[in-house]
Scaffold this motif. Structure first.
Motif: not given
Length: 353
Positions: A62-75
């Motif tokens: 979940r921390s890794i997923a949040g890291f990618y989301a924070h960078l705007g790379l989710d999706g």
């Protein structure tokens, strides 16, 4: 005029270019060429970000997923893969600067190809590259090299606190090994230092958990016997659960199997064979490089960091395939050690010519 082919290849980065193109091909065709197990982590992290997973969220994932989301790379999985591959190539380029041997360039080529497999999706291992790059920069700048042990220890601790707690063990073992080898100034102490690390880990496990070192891997592998990873599962060499001495022996034997990856080679499959050959070559060359580490702070930091990492993997890695995956973002440090040893060897040869 005689062409120095090695200098030509390194100057124009043709080794990295060729490897990068191969890795890019893997990125584009990975789903067709590789089994589904290679994408479990990336798919799980993507599912965490888009809320489609039915699996109870693991705190670290979940921390890794949040890291990618924070960078705007989710999706944006394809963009993420390209960026992470570019980081791997950049790290290898930084590490490869002084290379003068074909074997070093071959290892660099293989490392980038592995990056095309493991680091071109959402991954907790890809984030490790963000720690490796500043360590490499500090090691490469002579004026900054005295700070390298502190930068490395800080980076390991930060990653352990934010993402994977066992990296705190790597940080502690790195500091221990670095101090021991810096004081001893004798590279021959490398393996005895590793053995001492296992003894310390066994004693700590006995005090904290009242159990043997086998307890970590047994917990990680519980119920995985019939999974796709079972072919590379790390089974205990001595089947004696909760035995302190057997647990220590199993950790030492696993350490040997990670350095000389015969079990991975025997697992079959082109990726396992490729990884085993690469790891075997890396072990031989890194131990050769370690002989030149006395009095060389930068080389000593790289070697002791790799040593601490492999020792920790011998305690926690559930299977040989996972070890290969976790090691991939650390390979630029190994290539730095090889290329620095190349430069020292070349300088010595010129001085005696």
């Amino acid at each position: 005029m005689k062409l120095d082919l090695r200098a030509f290849l390194l100057r124009w980065r043709l080794v990295e270019l060729a490897a990068g193109l191969c890795a890019l091909g893997l990125l584009l065709r990975a789903r067709a060429w590789l089994p589904a197990k290679y994408f479990y982590d990336g798919d799980y992290i993507a599912a965490l970000n888009n809320g489609t997973t039915g699996i109870h969220p693991d705190a670290y994932y979940r921390s890794i997923a949040g890291f990618y989301a924070h960078l705007g790379l989710d999706g944006h999985p394809r963009l993420t893969g390209v960026l992470q591959l570019a980081l791997m190539v950049a790290a290898i380029g930084l590490a490869l600067r002084n290379a003068r041997r074909w074997s070093t360039m071959a290892v660099a080529f293989g490392a980038i190809v592995l990056g095309g497999v493991y680091l071109t999706q959402y991954s907790k291992d890809a984030v490790v590259l963000l720690l490796v790059l500043p360590i490499l920069v500090v090691l490469r700048v002579p004026e900054w090299t005295p700070a390298a042990p502190f930068v490395a220890a800080g980076a390991l601790t930060l990653y352990g606190a934010l993402f994977r707690s066992y990296w705190l063990v790597i940080a502690a073992l790195f500091v221990t090994a670095h101090v021991a080898l810096r004081r001893g100034r004798r590279p021959v102490l490398l393996l005895p230092t590793a053995a001492a690390m296992f003894v310390i880990a066994a004693a700590g496990t006995l005090v904290v958990r009242h159990d043997s070192l086998d307890t970590f891997r047994a917990a990680a592998n519980a119920g995985r016997g019939g999974s796709p990873d079972a072919v590379t599962l790390i089974a205990p060499f001595l089947d004696a659960p909760h035995s302190i001495s057997a647990g220590l022996a199993n950790a030492l034997l696993t350490f040997g199997a990670l350095l000389v990856p015969v079990p991975l080679l025997l697992a079959g499959g082109w990726m396992h064979v490729f990884g085993a050959v690469l790891l075997g070559a890396l072990t031989v060359r890194t131990f050769a490089a370690a002989r030149n580490s006395a009095g060389d702070r930068a080389l000593g930091v790289a070697v002791t960091l790799l040593l601490a990492f492999v020792v920790t993997q011998a305690l926690f890695a559930p299977d040989y395939g996972s070890h290969l995956k976790h090691l991939t973002p650390m390979l630029p440090l190994a290539i730095f050690a090889l290329s620095r040893a190349d430069a020292k060897r070349y300088a010595y040869a010129r001085s005696t010519a």
